[in-house]
Every structure is written in C-alpha cells, then in structure tokens.
Design a protein around this motif. Structure first.
Motif, PDB file in Angstrom:
ATOM      1  N   HIS A 164       0.831  -1.205   0.000  1.00 14.66           N
ATOM      2  CA  HIS A 164       0.000   0.000   0.000  1.00 14.66           C
ATOM      3  C   HIS A 164       0.866   1.256   0.000  1.00 14.66           C
ATOM      4  CE1 HIS A 164       0.858  -0.647   4.273  1.00 14.66           C
ATOM      5  NE2 HIS A 164       0.788   0.678   4.382  1.00 14.66           N
ATOM      6  N   ASP A 166       0.663   4.971   1.896  1.00 16.33           N
ATOM      7  CA  ASP A 166      -0.096   5.570   2.996  1.00 16.33           C
ATOM      8  C   ASP A 166      -0.982   6.721   2.521  1.00 16.33           C
ATOM      9  OD1 ASP A 166       1.057   3.693   4.675  1.00 16.33           O
ATOM     10  OD2 ASP A 166       2.532   5.073   5.505  1.00 16.33           O
ATOM     11  N   HIS A 233       4.841   0.136   0.174  1.00 16.76           N
ATOM     12  CA  HIS A 233       5.496  -0.741   1.154  1.00 16.76           C
ATOM     13  C   HIS A 233       4.511  -1.771   1.690  1.00 16.76           C
ATOM     14  CE1 HIS A 233       3.784   2.671   3.364  1.00 16.76           C
ATOM     15  NE2 HIS A 233       3.505   1.790   4.306  1.00 16.76           N
TER      16      HIS A 233
HETATM   17 FE   FE2 Z   1       1.986   1.925   5.635  1.00 17.31          FE
END
Ligand code: FE2
Ligand code: AKG
Length: 280
Positions: A164, A166, A233
C-alpha cells in the motif's frame, strides 16, 4: 540521538502525483516549507531507549486489556491511546469507556506525548521542513501483530500484509513514521518491513510488486518516509511471537491538525456510527 543525523538516509524522486501548485491528487494546495520537494527515507536506530520502548509496549497491553479483556485477540490489534479506540478481529472497542479510574499514569501519557513530539520534530528536521511542520494528525496507533497458528482474518481490516501507499489510504498523510517496539528474530519471526515497487500485473489484472528494500524491525528504530507513491510498502506476515510498532502520520494541512488530547475523555466526542466490516 541527534535528529539531524540519521543512521541511514536515501533520496528518491517524488511521485509525479505531486503537481507543482496543487496537492497530491489535486486535493489540497501545496504548502511550501512542508510538502516534500525531495522525497526519501530516513532511519534512526536507538531513537527510543529500551526503557521507553518497554513502557510504550506496556501501555498498548493495558489498553488492549481494558478494551477487550485478558490479553486480547490474536492477529492484528490496533490501539489508539489518544481516542481510546482499539480494533481487533472482533471489531471496535474503547479502552476509556465506563472507567472510573485513570487507565494510564501522568508519566505514561507524558512519555507517549513527548515521543510523538520528538518524532514530529525529527521528521521536520531530517526532511528540511520549516519550523512548525509537519503537523500532527490523527489517527496514530500502536499495532500489535500476534501470531497464532489457527488464526484467520475475519475481515479486510485484518489483512495487514498488503502492499500500500499511505497517502492513497488517507489523502492528508504527507510523512509516515514507524517506531518499532520489538526486534525481529528476538521477539517475533517474519514481519519484515519492505519497500516494494510495481512489477507488472498478474493474470487477474492485479498489480504485482517486487522487493526494493527490506528493513528489519528493531526495538527503538525509527523509520520515516514521505507518504506518497514513491514509497509503496508492506509488512510481511508474522510467523511466530508478537510484533509491536507505533505508527504516526503527519500532515502539511492545518485543517487536519489534531492536538494530542491524551486525557481519557476524547472518545466521548467521537462516537462513530457502527459500520459493517468490508467483506473479504
Ligand atoms: Fe503503511
Ligand atoms: O508495521 C509496519 O512495519 C508498517 C505498517 C504500515 O505500513 C502502516 O500501518 O501503514
């Protein structure tokens, strides 16, 4: 440690999703002195002392015990000390609800608050931001990932190992910070943190990722990075033991400023409508 000298530092091109005059995805204007002009990653080992790390872990355990009872559930459990919310595979509960006595001591709250503030200051210094940036926002939480061989995810909230970005999950997140509270191969196995990059699509048309940089969680280690598409990440599945991390996100948007209340009362102002969990 000196906030201006990270253990390791890398600079990467910011995602082209940051246009020059508009924010990411065109949602908010760029704030000069805060939004990244140079993106990257910074790692600070021994950012928090073993004693402070132990107190933060104990606070998470106390919160889980108050909200769920006992040691809580296996799988992922998210604990927000500010609002009191805890989420595990059975859903949401609040650690402050119905209490007559304080759950945390003033010293514990002060450690939590000062750790947040120290991380915020370090992120601002290491990315060269103007004084006052970045801005603390909500939510922040401690995540506990507890291995149990029979555990299965109950909803999408429990699937913690997905790649994903953030800022794609929450548009006002500009800087991400992770303070590890346990050490890989001492307290848990698996659970590696990985920066990944896109590597085509599979037969179903879903994006495929490959490893770019693996970072081993170590108690006291702070990992911070710009929150945009330059830093996709994931966390690997925990294969044994228990892993804790304190996650923070900071913003450049003053609209999303969130004071650290830490008074055990704030959950009374946020009574979320109960929402069905998204299906797996
Ligand atoms: Fe994250
Ligand atoms: O637990 C970690 O190492 C990373 C967690 C993470 O990526 C997140 O909460 O957004």
């Amino acid at each position: 440690s000196d906030p201006t000298s990270p253990t390791s530092s890398s600079t990467i091109d910011c995602s082209s999703d940051y246009p020059s005059s508009k924010g990411y995805s065109g949602s908010e204007p760029i704030v000069s002195g805060c939004h990244p002009t140079s993106c990257g990653r910074r790692i600070f080992d021994d950012f928090a002392s073993p004693g402070d790390v132990a107190v933060l872990r104990a606070m998470a355990e106390k919160g889980i015990g108050a909200a769920r009872g006992g040691e809580g559930r296996p799988g992922p459990t998210i604990v927000d000390i500010n609002s009191g919310y805890m989420r595990d595979d059975e859903g949401l509960a609040n650690m402050y609800e119905g209490r007559t006595e304080a759950l945390f001591t003033p010293d514990e709250y002060e450690l939590y608050r000062s750790t947040i503030e120290r991380i915020r200051h370090t992120v601002g210094a290491t990315f060269g931001l103007e004084e006052g940036y970045p801005i603390f926002t909500a939510p922040t939480f401690i995540t506990r990932l507890r291995h149990h061989e029979d555990w299965q995810p109950q909803s999408m909230h429990d699937v913690y190992w997905m790649e994903h970005v953030d800022k794609n999950n929450t548009a006002h997140y500009d800087y991400s910070g992770l303070l590890y509270l346990t050490t890989q191969d001492v307290d848990f196995t698996g659970g590696m943190f990985e920066f990944v990059e896109e590597d085509g699509v599979d037969a179903d048309g879903d994006l495929v990722f490959k490893l770019e940089e693996a970072l081993s969680p170590k108690a006291g280690r702070l990992v911070s990075f710009t929150g945009g598409n330059e830093n996709p990440h994931k966390v690997n599945i925990v294969r044994g033991g228990t892993r804790y991390v304190l996650s923070f996100w900071f913003t450049c948007s003053s609209e999303h400023a969130f004071p650290a209340f830490l008074d055990g009362e704030i959950h009374k102002q946020f009574q979320p409508e109960p929402q069905p969990d998204p299906e797996l």
